[in-house]
Design an enzyme around this catalytic site. Structure first.
Site, PDB file in Angstrom:
ATOM      1  N   LYS A   1       0.902  -1.206  -0.091  1.00 57.95           N
ATOM      2  CA  LYS A   1       0.099   0.141   0.068  1.00 57.95           C
ATOM      3  C   LYS A   1       0.970   1.142  -0.280  1.00 57.95           C
ATOM      4  O   LYS A   1       0.699   2.330  -0.650  1.00 57.95           O
ATOM      5  CB  LYS A   1      -0.823  -0.017   1.314  1.00 57.95           C
ATOM      6  CG  LYS A   1      -1.645   1.368   1.535  1.00 57.95           C
ATOM      7  CD  LYS A   1      -2.058   1.356   2.845  1.00 57.95           C
ATOM      8  CE  LYS A   1      -1.614   1.589   3.882  1.00 57.95           C
ATOM      9  NZ  LYS A   1      -1.468   2.829   4.570  1.00 57.95           N
ATOM     10  N   ASN A   2       1.943   1.324   0.713  1.00 57.70           N
ATOM     11  CA  ASN A   2       2.507   2.655   1.055  1.00 57.70           C
ATOM     12  C   ASN A   2       3.405   2.843  -0.096  1.00 57.70           C
ATOM     13  O   ASN A   2       3.980   3.981  -0.414  1.00 57.70           O
ATOM     14  CB  ASN A   2       3.261   2.520   2.233  1.00 57.70           C
ATOM     15  CG  ASN A   2       2.603   2.649   3.600  1.00 57.70           C
ATOM     16  OD1 ASN A   2       1.174   3.083   3.358  1.00 57.70           O
ATOM     17  ND2 ASN A   2       2.799   2.294   4.853  1.00 57.70           N
TER      18      ASN A   2
ATOM     19  N   CYS B   1      -3.479  12.310  12.943  1.00 55.41           N
ATOM     20  CA  CYS B   1      -4.467  11.156  12.631  1.00 55.41           C
ATOM     21  C   CYS B   1      -4.169  10.344  14.045  1.00 55.41           C
ATOM     22  O   CYS B   1      -3.699  10.759  15.098  1.00 55.41           O
ATOM     23  CB  CYS B   1      -3.792  10.383  11.482  1.00 55.41           C
ATOM     24  SG  CYS B   1      -2.472   9.368  11.945  1.00 55.41           S
TER      25      CYS B   1
ATOM     26  N   ARG C   1       1.886  13.972  13.229  1.00 55.25           N
ATOM     27  CA  ARG C   1       2.316  13.650  11.896  1.00 55.25           C
ATOM     28  C   ARG C   1       2.532  15.107  11.101  1.00 55.25           C
ATOM     29  O   ARG C   1       1.779  15.122  10.317  1.00 55.25           O
ATOM     30  CB  ARG C   1       1.313  12.437  11.144  1.00 55.25           C
ATOM     31  CG  ARG C   1       1.494  11.363  12.169  1.00 55.25           C
ATOM     32  CD  ARG C   1       0.572  10.299  11.461  1.00 55.25           C
ATOM     33  NE  ARG C   1       1.235   9.705  10.241  1.00 55.25           N
ATOM     34  CZ  ARG C   1       0.780   8.633   9.397  1.00 55.25           C
ATOM     35  NH1 ARG C   1      -0.217   8.289   9.527  1.00 55.25           N
ATOM     36  NH2 ARG C   1       1.702   8.157   8.422  1.00 55.25           N
TER      37      ARG C   1
ATOM     38  N   ASP D   1       4.690  -0.098  12.173  1.00 54.61           N
ATOM     39  CA  ASP D   1       3.724  -0.599  11.529  1.00 54.61           C
ATOM     40  C   ASP D   1       3.405  -2.175  11.954  1.00 54.61           C
ATOM     41  O   ASP D   1       2.349  -2.725  11.775  1.00 54.61           O
ATOM     42  CB  ASP D   1       3.573  -0.538   9.955  1.00 54.61           C
ATOM     43  CG  ASP D   1       3.499   1.096   9.343  1.00 54.61           C
ATOM     44  OD1 ASP D   1       3.498   1.137   8.259  1.00 54.61           O
ATOM     45  OD2 ASP D   1       3.285   1.924  10.417  1.00 54.61           O
TER      46      ASP D   1
ATOM     47  N   ARG E   1      -8.690  -0.248   4.958  1.00 54.45           N
ATOM     48  CA  ARG E   1      -7.759   1.086   4.354  1.00 54.45           C
ATOM     49  C   ARG E   1      -6.491   0.398   3.834  1.00 54.45           C
ATOM     50  O   ARG E   1      -6.005   0.635   2.815  1.00 54.45           O
ATOM     51  CB  ARG E   1      -7.296   1.946   5.351  1.00 54.45           C
ATOM     52  CG  ARG E   1      -8.355   3.035   5.607  1.00 54.45           C
ATOM     53  CD  ARG E   1      -7.910   4.138   6.552  1.00 54.45           C
ATOM     54  NE  ARG E   1      -6.447   4.581   5.983  1.00 54.45           N
ATOM     55  CZ  ARG E   1      -5.669   5.152   6.772  1.00 54.45           C
ATOM     56  NH1 ARG E   1      -6.012   5.258   8.058  1.00 54.45           N
ATOM     57  NH2 ARG E   1      -4.650   5.473   6.085  1.00 54.45           N
TER      58      ARG E   1
HETATM   59  C1  EPZ Z   1       4.826   6.322   6.449  1.00 54.60           C
HETATM   60  O1  EPZ Z   1       4.406   7.420   7.070  1.00 54.60           O
HETATM   61  C2  EPZ Z   1       3.705   5.159   6.395  1.00 54.60           C
HETATM   62  N1  EPZ Z   1       2.839   5.728   5.607  1.00 54.60           N
HETATM   63  C3  EPZ Z   1       3.344   4.989   7.695  1.00 54.60           C
HETATM   64  O2  EPZ Z   1       2.302   3.643   7.615  1.00 54.60           O
HETATM   65  C4  EPZ Z   1       4.463   4.251   8.388  1.00 54.60           C
HETATM   66  O3  EPZ Z   1       4.059   4.020   9.636  1.00 54.60           O
HETATM   67  C5  EPZ Z   1       5.570   5.536   8.444  1.00 54.60           C
HETATM   68  O4  EPZ Z   1       5.947   5.964   7.104  1.00 54.60           O
HETATM   69  C6  EPZ Z   1       6.828   5.014   9.256  1.00 54.60           C
HETATM   70  O5  EPZ Z   1       7.413   3.886   8.542  1.00 54.60           O
HETATM   71  C7  EPZ Z   1       2.891   5.832   4.222  1.00 54.60           C
HETATM   72  O6  EPZ Z   1       3.854   5.488   3.809  1.00 54.60           O
HETATM   73  C8  EPZ Z   1       1.559   6.331   3.674  1.00 54.60           C
HETATM   74  P1  EPZ Z   1       7.439   9.266   8.479  1.00 54.60           P
HETATM   75  P2  EPZ Z   1       4.844   8.914   7.155  1.00 54.60           P
HETATM   76  O7  EPZ Z   1       7.396  10.561   8.031  1.00 54.60           O
HETATM   77  O8  EPZ Z   1       5.656   8.961   5.937  1.00 54.60           O
HETATM   78  C9  EPZ Z   1       7.855  12.669  11.911  1.00 54.60           C
HETATM   79  C10 EPZ Z   1       0.475   2.556   7.836  1.00 54.60           C
HETATM   80  O9  EPZ Z   1       0.112   2.086   8.854  1.00 54.60           O
HETATM   81  N2  EPZ Z   1       7.766  13.561  11.013  1.00 54.60           N
HETATM   82  O10 EPZ Z   1       8.349   8.480   8.261  1.00 54.60           O
HETATM   83  O11 EPZ Z   1       4.033   9.892   7.526  1.00 54.60           O
HETATM   84  C11 EPZ Z   1       6.664  11.770  12.246  1.00 54.60           C
HETATM   85  O12 EPZ Z   1       5.791  12.574  13.133  1.00 54.60           O
HETATM   86  C12 EPZ Z   1       1.257   3.910   7.883  1.00 54.60           C
HETATM   87  O13 EPZ Z   1       0.526   2.196   6.693  1.00 54.60           O
HETATM   88  C13 EPZ Z   1       7.967  15.001  11.252  1.00 54.60           C
HETATM   89  O14 EPZ Z   1       8.362  15.277  12.347  1.00 54.60           O
HETATM   90  O15 EPZ Z   1       5.939   8.659   8.229  1.00 54.60           O
HETATM   91  C14 EPZ Z   1       7.125  10.560  12.862  1.00 54.60           C
HETATM   92  O16 EPZ Z   1       7.252  10.710  14.355  1.00 54.60           O
HETATM   93  C15 EPZ Z   1       0.905   4.636   9.232  1.00 54.60           C
HETATM   94  N3  EPZ Z   1       8.010  15.922  10.162  1.00 54.60           N
HETATM   95  C16 EPZ Z   1       8.474  10.331  12.272  1.00 54.60           C
HETATM   96  O17 EPZ Z   1       8.742  11.672  11.631  1.00 54.60           O
HETATM   97  C17 EPZ Z   1       7.763  15.476   8.779  1.00 54.60           C
HETATM   98  O18 EPZ Z   1       7.634  16.340   8.170  1.00 54.60           O
HETATM   99  C18 EPZ Z   1       8.339   9.408  10.835  1.00 54.60           C
HETATM  100  O19 EPZ Z   1       7.265   9.612   9.973  1.00 54.60           O
HETATM  101  C19 EPZ Z   1       7.470  14.248   8.591  1.00 54.60           C
HETATM  102  C20 EPZ Z   1       7.485  13.095   9.501  1.00 54.60           C
END
Ligand code: EPZ
Length: 430
Positions: free
Chosen positions: A22-23, A117, A122, A305, A397
């Protein structure tokens, strides 16, 4: 409202085909609009998030033809708008990948700012910082990210945090920038590599994806391609944990074992046997589960995840285990539901302290989010008695035909849409 109703206690045994990731698919669908030529994408998972993003893309004028349940032909040659409104962002956060794609191709993009969310705030500050580093003007106005650029210029970007989304979004925009871009402290997830491979199949110049330094040489334009999405490591891991938690023997097929190493390692630590094949992994549950410690980390660490699924397994392991969530600030909401099923779990800050019990008992529970929902279904399938899970829209989802795949390995589970249907199922299995 649709629910899952299940009777636990049966060891799950058999083979299950894993769907596309999915991702990876969400980002690749967004990236596909970066060319005016036709793009064919195969092995898309048939899940709600994908279908909602396809709808969002159609609203801005992308022509998408369904070739089959898992295959689409995309033509983005006549996009009519670079505005993605809040309606879509609130349904699927990953619409924000259209920011990098539209900015890269049209030098302009207005995409609603995603809210927080179920699992945390996020923010997307790192995405915005990356676009600004590429010389885009990015402002937040009326809940929208309003971005534009005379031209995008390659640069050297250091990500303050490892972020999958920011790495992918900036990589997309940089693919069509002038000059070279280096992204340091980049995310290394398999789906980051998949997006880079997809963009390279369109003529991009991306090197180093999968390491923490990605080098991008911008090109003038991208051309059409045909591409197949990698298998979903989290769906695979969820079914692997289903074997552990029910005392079963499950083989996940159509996977890349390398992507599952952190998951397999934890299964071995808790007493399961894991056999790896070219494109399959078999998990045989041990006589009993033993305790261990887990901390979620960016890839190749243990994936966040899979954190809820890990807690469900350790809830049945002898001794005391800990699960530390280092990525998201609010990803233990499901623990209260697990306690209602007899789990002995206590959350202190970002650590869950788990005292293993001999078994869960069935209960009426609700899915708080996508991965926790799937984890609670695993708990229900191992529990003694009947479990019903509400709010399964979250699970739908990200898991294609979840209950069908579970039935395929022996689970007694139905998706029901009324109390009457639930009662009928319970009568049948009692
Ligand atoms: C992706 O989310 C995935 N979603 C998430 O999967 C997954 O949990 C996550 O990566 C971590 O592997 C998709 O790919 C659609 P991050 P993403 O940016 O990209 C912080 C699922 O269950 N951060 O790696 O949003 C953030 O708050 C979902 O399929 C900032 O601070 O995750 C988090 O603490 C849930 N500023 C950390 O970084 C930013 O601009 C990692 O988030 C971006 C992120």
């Amino acid at each position: 409202m649709e629910q899952y109703v299940m009777k636990g206690g049966t060891p799950l045994c058999g083979e299950v085909e894993i769907s596309g990731a999915k991702n990876a698919a969400l980002a690749i669908l967004a990236a596909s609009i970066m060319t005016d030529e036709p793009v064919i994408i195969d092995n898309l998972p048939d899940v709600r998030d994908i279908n909602v993003l396809i709808e969002a893309m159609e609203t801005i004028g992308v022509v998408i033809e369904r070739l089959d349940l898992h295959k689409v032909k995309i033509n983005a040659g006549c996009i009519t708008s670079v505005l993605v409104d809040y309606d879509y962002i609130k349904k699927i956060r990953a619409s924000y990948y259209l920011l990098g794609a539209l900015l890269g191709k049209y030098r302009k993009a207005n995409v609603a700012l995603p809210g927080g969310c179920d699992i945390g705030a996020r923010p997307i500050d790192l995405h915005i910082k990356g676009f600004r580093a590429l010389k885009a003007v990015v402002d937040i106005e009326n809940g929208m990210v309003v971005s534009s650029a005379e031209k995008l210029e390659g640069t050297h970007i250091y990500m303050d945090k490892v972020s999958v989304g920011a790495t992918i979004n900036v990589m997309m925009a940089a693919a069509l920038a002038e000059g070279k871009t280096i992204i340091e402290n980049a995310a290394r997830e398999p789906h980051v590599v998949d997006v880079a491979n997809f963009l390279n199949s369109m003529g991009a110049g991306i090197r180093g994806a999968g390491t923490d330094v990605i080098r991008i040489t911008g090109v003038e334009k991208l051309h059409g391609t045909e591409y197949s999405i990698i298998p979903d490591q989290i769906e695979a891991g969820t079914f692997m944990f289903a074997a552990a938690v029910t005392g079963g023997d499950v083989t996940v097929k159509n996977v890349i074992p390398k992507h599952l190493e952190a998951i397999s390692a934890k299964l071995i630590e808790v007493g399961c046997r894991v056999h790896e094949y070219d494109d399959a992994v078999r998990v045989i549950a041990g006589e009993k589960l033993t305790h261990t410690q887990v901390t979620t980390l960016p890839y190749p660490g243990f994936p966040t995840d899979m954190q809820p699924q890990m807690t469900v397994v350790l809830g049945l392991a002898e001794g005391t285990s800990t699960v530390t969530e280092s990525i998201f600030e609010n990803r233990f909401k499901y623990v209260n539901e697990l306690v209602r099923m007899g789990g002995q779990v206590k959350v202190e800050g970002n650590i869950a302290i788990i005292n293993g019990v001999s078994g869960y008992t069935g209960a009426q529970i609700s899915a708080p989010d996508l991965r926790a929902g799937a984890a609670l279904v695993l708990a229900g399938l191992s529990a003694e008695g009947i479990t019903t899970v509400d709010d399964i829209k979250y699970i739908q989802r990200g898991y294609e035909h979840f209950e069908e795949k579970l039935r395929g390995i022996g689970a007694s589970i139905e998706k029901v849409d009324s109390e009457k249907e639930a009662r009928k199922f319970i009568l049948q299995v009692s």
